[in-house]
Design an enzyme around this catalytic site. Structure first.
Site, short mmCIF file in Angstrom:
data_model
loop_
_atom_site.label_atom_id
_atom_site.label_comp_id
_atom_site.label_asym_id
_atom_site.label_seq_id
_atom_site.Cartn_x
_atom_site.Cartn_y
_atom_site.Cartn_z
N LYS A 164 34.60 43.96 38.67
CA LYS A 164 35.38 43.17 39.62
C LYS A 164 35.23 43.77 41.02
O LYS A 164 35.19 44.99 41.18
CB LYS A 164 36.85 43.17 39.19
CG LYS A 164 37.74 42.24 40.01
CD LYS A 164 39.16 42.22 39.45
CE LYS A 164 40.08 41.31 40.24
NZ LYS A 164 41.47 41.29 39.72
N SER A 171 46.38 39.18 35.94
CA SER A 171 45.03 38.91 36.45
C SER A 171 43.88 39.24 35.52
O SER A 171 42.74 38.87 35.80
CB SER A 171 44.82 39.66 37.77
OG SER A 171 45.46 38.97 38.82
N SER A 203 43.48 36.76 38.81
CA SER A 203 42.48 36.91 39.85
C SER A 203 41.12 37.38 39.32
O SER A 203 40.12 37.21 40.02
CB SER A 203 42.98 37.89 40.91
OG SER A 203 43.11 39.19 40.38
#
Lengths: 489, 96
Positions: free
Chosen positions: A77, A177, A153
């Site tokens: 990420k 997330s 997210s």
């Protein structure tokens, strides 16, 4: 069948028997990205040249007892700092951060295990969002149906694994997330107990809630990836000194006699009937496996979203003060004095949702409002934490849906912050309490979208969470289904 | 009902070091008002005798020795800077 349909153990056997090479794995990753990423849009930055070079070296160096993660293609990420590899948090304010100076502790640990970093994954800007629509670069799509969001997210992290672009990935979870996008994309995502994994090098959003965690196709592989990244770290004073079990061994214990609590608040109105039915089916499955379940109450659940937005935004307003256009990042060209330089750099560099949360947090911490909003929310956090502790006096794990609905359509919720926030209603309490939670696939909606089952454990009891998840996965086939995206996944 | 005014929004934006266009101030006034109204929900709860949670783990102050160590070199630290001069970060003038 793609290489990434095998488990870690199977791939390590193949590597060892010279049926495949690390280069084959890395080539498979980039080939798949070339094939489908113009639809999925999961990657912000690729590390192709370095990864292929590293694969060659790993093929030459393969010894007798390699790490179980040896040579495995991983996606990271984009809020996890990677030395020399562009790290933007999907924000324009870090658009030029092409040469970060150090590796996050988790990235260092992965390097020791000899994984191969394929690239950096899209996300909502600074991890603020539930759909990846808040990325300032691109909107990642759900591999099961590209009209739908992948969740957020960590949307890029979940979508890239679901689409077979990488073997597994790392995400981060502040209010859901990891688990929410894992649920939307039909993969396995764990938010570890707060403090189990070092946050050093994770660009801070809300420091008392953030945790890095693994996203994989199976529970067993998830346990292997977690094992590699846990541990106390001198660089993160909130990382905990705890004994870590061998997760991949403990997951094999059965669930005979396991006591499951099902919060009635997690199956109430607002939860889509298909989701509710699918979770009830999963509970039947657990009964067949010898576990028992009972309805319980987490009475303060309905206050979690409000408390979370006050607390996380307050922490974010302080954490994001560092983006000022001085030491790194993008500086506005329009300012001729220092104060305007701060204000304009931040105005130009941050997107709407990030600005909204900085404003909310600054307001909640400002003179005259601190007690009424910030401190009040901290007290409600105590009540929510107590709810969980009380249930765990009598039960081993808590089970419910990960999200109230399956994935929603791109554009459906973007103009209404409060509706968007409600998506995280079942995941947020877990962060407030600091306990571990996993999402794994437990079925599909009539539209063919994955539905996630959430299993929550006590502090540092990832073992029971994995054990319950693994037993369910072994008894079902949901994790074997693949999206039909661009042919064979 | 909590109200938030445009002036308050401008004040908070200044504290947060964010330049907002007039249009953004309008929109932010409405959206922040909505979120803060929603947060009023917490006032249903009596929390007079509840201790606030700042941290979920039972961690006390974590101390370490104050020793100098190798870390990022000056030239590396300047590598990502928008502007630098003579080995230092350069910024626009602070005084008018």
């Amino acid at each position: 069948m793609s290489l990434f349909d095998y488990t870690l153990k199977e791939l390590q056997d193949k590597l060892h028997n010279k049926e495949i090479s690390v280069s084959d794995l890395v080539e498979a990753s980039y080939a798949r990205i070339n094939e489908v990423d113009d639809q999925v849009k999961a990657f912000l930055t690729l590390n192709e040249e370095e990864a292929k070079e590293q694969a060659k070296q790993l093929d030459e160096q393969l010894g007798e007892n390699p790490s179980i993660l040896y040579g495995m293609p991983i996606g990271i990420k984009d809020n996890i700092v990677t030395k020399g590899l562009r790290t933007t948090c999907a924000s324009q304010i870090l658009d030029n951060l092409n040469d970060p100076l150090y590796d996050a502790t988790v990235v260092e640990k992965l390097k020791e295990e000899k994984t191969v970093t394929i690239g950096k994954l899209n996300m909502d800007e600074f991890a603020m969002g539930s759909s990846n629509e808040n990325s300032s670069y691109q909107k990642t799509r759900n591999p099961w149906n590209t009209d739908y969001v992948p969740g957020g997210s960590s949307g890029g992290s979940a979508a890239s694994v679901a689409a077979g672009e990488v073997f597994f990935s790392l995400g981060s979870d502040t209010g859901g997330s990891i688990r929410q996008p894992a649920a939307f994309c039909g993969v396995v995502g764990l938010k570890p107990t707060y403090g189990l994994v070092s946050r050093f090098g994770l660009v801070a959003f809300a420091s008392s809630l953030d945790q890095i965690g693994p996203i994989t196709r199976t529970v067993e592989d998830n346990a292997h990836l977690l094992q590699a990244i846990v541990g106390q770290d001198k660089m993160d004073s909130t990382s905990a000194n705890v004994d870590v079990p061998n997760y991949s061994e403990v997951i094999n214990q059965d669930v005979e006699g396991l006591r499951i609590a099902v919060p009635k608040e997690y199956l109430q109105e607002g939860v889509n009937p298909e989701v509710r039915e699918t979770v009830l089916e999963a509970l039947k499955q657990y009964e067949e496996l010898g576990a028992t379940w009972e309805e319980v109450s987490l009475p303060h659940s309905k206050y979690a979203v409000a408390a979370y937005y006050l607390l996380s935004s307050s922490e974010a307003s302080a954490n994001l003060a560092r983006f000022d256009g001085v030491r790194y990042g993008v500086r506005s060209e329009k300012a001729d004095n220092m104060l305007d330089m701060f204000k304009l750099s931040r105005a130009e560099g941050f997107g709407d949702e990030v600005k909204r949360r900085i404003m909310l947090g600054t307001f909640a911490l400002s003179s005259g409002y601190y007690d009424a909003y910030y401190k009040k929310a901290q007290k409600v956090r105590t009540l929510i934490k107590n709810d969980f502790e009380k249930v765990f006096e009598d039960y081993d794990v808590i089970v419910g849906p990960t999200t109230p609905t399956p994935a929603f359509k791109v554009g459906e919720n973007i103009d209404d912050p409060l509706t968007m926030y409600a998506n995280d209603i079942l995941t947020i309490p877990v962060n407030l309490a600091g306990v571990p939670g996993i999402s794994l696939p437990c079925g599909f909606s009539s539209e063919g979208l994955p539905i996630g089952l959430q299993i929550i454990g006590k502090h540092f009891d990832e073992s029971k969470v994995y054990r319950a998840a693994h037993a369910f996965e072994k008894a079902t086939d949901h994790h074997k289904k693949r999206p039909s995206l661009g042919g064979e996944a | 009902m909590a109200e938030i005014s445009k002036d308050q929004v401008k004040h908070v934006a200044n504290l947060a070091r964010l330049a907002l266009e007039e249009e953004e101030v309008e929109k932010m006034t409405k959206q922040l008002g909505d979120i803060i109204n929603y947060a009023e929900l917490l006032n249903e709860l009596d929390t007079d005798d509840v201790e606030p949670t700042t941290h979920v783990l039972d961690l006390k102050n974590v101390m370490r020795k104050d020793e100098p160590k190798e870390w990022i070199k000056k030239e590396d630290a300047l590598k990502n800077a928008p502007d630098e001069e003579d080995g230092q970060f350069q910024v626009p003038s602070i005084l008018e």
